[in-house]
Design an enzyme around this catalytic site. Structure first.
Site, PDB file in Angstrom:
ATOM      1  N   ARG A  60      83.730  96.441 107.777  1.00  0.00           N
ATOM      2  CA  ARG A  60      82.843  97.413 107.299  1.00  0.00           C
ATOM      3  C   ARG A  60      81.634  97.060 107.155  1.00  0.00           C
ATOM      4  O   ARG A  60      80.746  97.866 107.288  1.00  0.00           O
ATOM      5  CB  ARG A  60      83.594  97.369 105.600  1.00  0.00           C
ATOM      6  CG  ARG A  60      82.409  98.584 104.952  1.00  0.00           C
ATOM      7  CD  ARG A  60      83.345  98.995 103.711  1.00  0.00           C
ATOM      8  NE  ARG A  60      82.730 100.140 102.938  1.00  0.00           N
ATOM      9  CZ  ARG A  60      82.250 100.008 101.997  1.00  0.00           C
ATOM     10  NH1 ARG A  60      82.309  99.079 101.035  1.00  0.00           N
ATOM     11  NH2 ARG A  60      81.614 101.187 101.140  1.00  0.00           N
ATOM     12  N   HIS A  64      78.406  99.401 108.598  1.00  0.00           N
ATOM     13  CA  HIS A  64      77.181  99.753 107.744  1.00  0.00           C
ATOM     14  C   HIS A  64      75.937  99.274 108.466  1.00  0.00           C
ATOM     15  O   HIS A  64      74.919 100.000 108.562  1.00  0.00           O
ATOM     16  CB  HIS A  64      77.205  98.949 106.515  1.00  0.00           C
ATOM     17  CG  HIS A  64      78.148  99.862 105.403  1.00  0.00           C
ATOM     18  ND1 HIS A  64      78.261  99.633 104.169  1.00  0.00           N
ATOM     19  CD2 HIS A  64      79.043 100.863 105.860  1.00  0.00           C
ATOM     20  CE1 HIS A  64      79.192 100.511 103.556  1.00  0.00           C
ATOM     21  NE2 HIS A  64      79.860 101.296 104.645  1.00  0.00           N
ATOM     22  N   ASN A  81      77.117  99.165  96.414  1.00  0.00           N
ATOM     23  CA  ASN A  81      78.453  98.583  95.965  1.00  0.00           C
ATOM     24  C   ASN A  81      79.292  98.102  97.186  1.00  0.00           C
ATOM     25  O   ASN A  81      80.309  97.731  97.191  1.00  0.00           O
ATOM     26  CB  ASN A  81      79.435  99.241  95.094  1.00  0.00           C
ATOM     27  CG  ASN A  81      78.807  99.476  93.948  1.00  0.00           C
ATOM     28  OD1 ASN A  81      77.955  98.799  93.385  1.00  0.00           O
ATOM     29  ND2 ASN A  81      79.174 100.821  93.249  1.00  0.00           N
ATOM     30  N   HIS A 178      89.835 102.399 108.443  1.00  0.00           N
ATOM     31  CA  HIS A 178      90.480 102.372 107.368  1.00  0.00           C
ATOM     32  C   HIS A 178      92.084 101.879 107.191  1.00  0.00           C
ATOM     33  O   HIS A 178      92.897 102.160 106.217  1.00  0.00           O
ATOM     34  CB  HIS A 178      90.333 103.693 106.349  1.00  0.00           C
ATOM     35  CG  HIS A 178      88.778 103.866 106.061  1.00  0.00           C
ATOM     36  ND1 HIS A 178      88.514 105.121 105.634  1.00  0.00           N
ATOM     37  CD2 HIS A 178      87.952 103.095 105.881  1.00  0.00           C
ATOM     38  CE1 HIS A 178      87.164 104.861 105.517  1.00  0.00           C
ATOM     39  NE2 HIS A 178      86.969 103.543 105.436  1.00  0.00           N
TER      40      HIS A 178
END
Ligand code: HEM
Ligand SMILES: *[C@@H]1O[C@H](CO)[C@@H](O)[C@H](O)[C@H]1NC(C)=O
Ligand SMILES: *[C@@H]1O[C@H](CO)[C@@H](O)[C@H](O)[C@H]1NC(C)=O
Length: 307
Positions: A60, A64, A81, A178
């Site tokens: 992840r 990003h 977050n 995912h």
């Protein structure tokens, strides 16, 4: 005349040197840091042995990093977050690399390698990572709204991806990331409380799956950091994510959105039916996503955060 030709030639050489400098290649560190792959793999492996949540966090983080880099923003300015509990893995690899080839390997390359290693260690495919990224300049995190939100519909997702040169096929294949990891209740609360004025729960969710999510995220259930794994085999890289999606058992609205467009829906079915097709598409799209650059110019000496 001769000097004009000379100038033109010189300019052509300079242009081709510039494009060479910005092109990534798999053997970029062949002479300057041949240990790069084994050092990063070692750091990822060691950390994963102690903590099974490391691979998903690294994957992840890389996503990003690519998306923020593609928008000319500081690389570590993630959304508020983003879980950075695995960032120490990148720091450790960086320290080990600085000891053997100081000032050579960019943080962005370390993260790209670590993400690949995370996928492979989780039972997913292996591939060669093109390298040669440069790091951007660290600036204060101000704009965080540029990453796709879990509440995005298909047109918003498509726009977010196409702004970075990524297609609908890339969107579907990369959403397969995912297959690893976890989402906090706040990331999918829109689907299980007050979905619309008329319906509390997203009607595209399988009803018993939805009540299970509701109970995990019940207001009274004050378990810290509660949430749900993103697929049924959250430490294993497989195509279960797509199978569950077809059964109304997705976690994020942005996952569900892949079924609302004929092109993306067909790809979801394809990957649900073939692990091999999924892996092939995933690798292709990962290489594409991880090649997004913004003309960063430096090799940072420390990869750590501003915050
Ligand atoms: C398509 C747009 C995407 C959206 C809207 C999105 C959104 C999210 C959200 C909201 C979470 C849960 C965060 C939390 O609650 O802690 C998450 C987790 C995750 N995402 Fe995505 N994501 C997208 C694409 C991707 C891509 C392209 C990848 C990588 C190829 C990826 C890899 C992951 C991973 C591995 C996790 C689990 C993180 C962990 O367990 O620490 N996501 N994503
Ligand atoms: C981040 O987490 C905090 C506390 O859990 C929450 O209040 C806030 O809304 C979250 N922000 C985002 C963008 O999800
Ligand atoms: C997606 O959301 C945007 C913004 O709310 C809206 O303008 C657009 O019509 C929506 N698209 C679809 C396909 O629902």
């Amino acid at each position: 005349m001769a000097s004009t030709i000379g100038m033109v030639l010189l300019m052509m050489i300079m242009v081709s040197l510039t494009s060479l400098a910005s092109a990534l290649s798999v053997n970029y560190y062949e002479h300057t840091c041949p240990q790069v792959e084994s050092i990063v793999a070692g750091a990822v492996h060691k950390a994963t042995m102690n903590d099974k949540t490391v691979p998903s966090a690294l994957l992840r983080m890389h996503f990003h990093d690519c998306f923020v880099r593609g928008k000319n923003k500081a690389e570590k300015d993630g959304p508020p977050n983003i879980s950075l509990h695995a960032f120490y893995v990148i720091d450790n690899a960086k320290k080990a690399l600085e000891a053997v080839c100081p000032g050579v390997v960019s943080c962005a390359d370390i993260l790209a390698l670590a993400a690949r290693d995370a996928v492979t260690l989780s039972g997913g495919p292996n591939w060669e990572v093109p390298k040669g990224r440069k790091d951007g300049i660290i600036s204060k995190a101000t704009e965080t709204r540029q990453l796709p939100a879990p509440t995005f519909n298909i047109s918003q997702l498509q726009q977010s991806f196409s702004q970075r040169g990524l297609s609908l096929q890339d969107l579907v294949a990369l959403s397969g990331g995912h297959t690893l990891g976890f989402a906090h209740c706040s990331s999918f609360q829109n689907r299980i409380h007050k979905f619309s004025p008329k319906q509390a729960v997203d009607p595209s969710l399988n009803p018993s799956f939805a009540s299970n999510l509701q109970s995990k995220c019940h207001i009274k259930n004050k378990v810290k950091n509660s949430g749900s794994p993103l697929d049924s085999t959250a430490t294993y890289f497989d195509n279960a994510y797509y199978k569950l999606l077809l059964q109304g058992k997705s976690i994020l609205s942005s996952d569900q959105a892949l079924l609302t467009h004929p092109t993306t829906k067909a790809l979801v079915s394809k990957y649900a039916h073939s692990q091999m097709e999924f892996e092939r598409a995933f690798v292709k799209s990962m290489i594409k996503m991880s090649s997004i650059t913004n003309g960063g110019k430096q090799i940072r000496l420390q990869c750590n955060l501003v915050r």
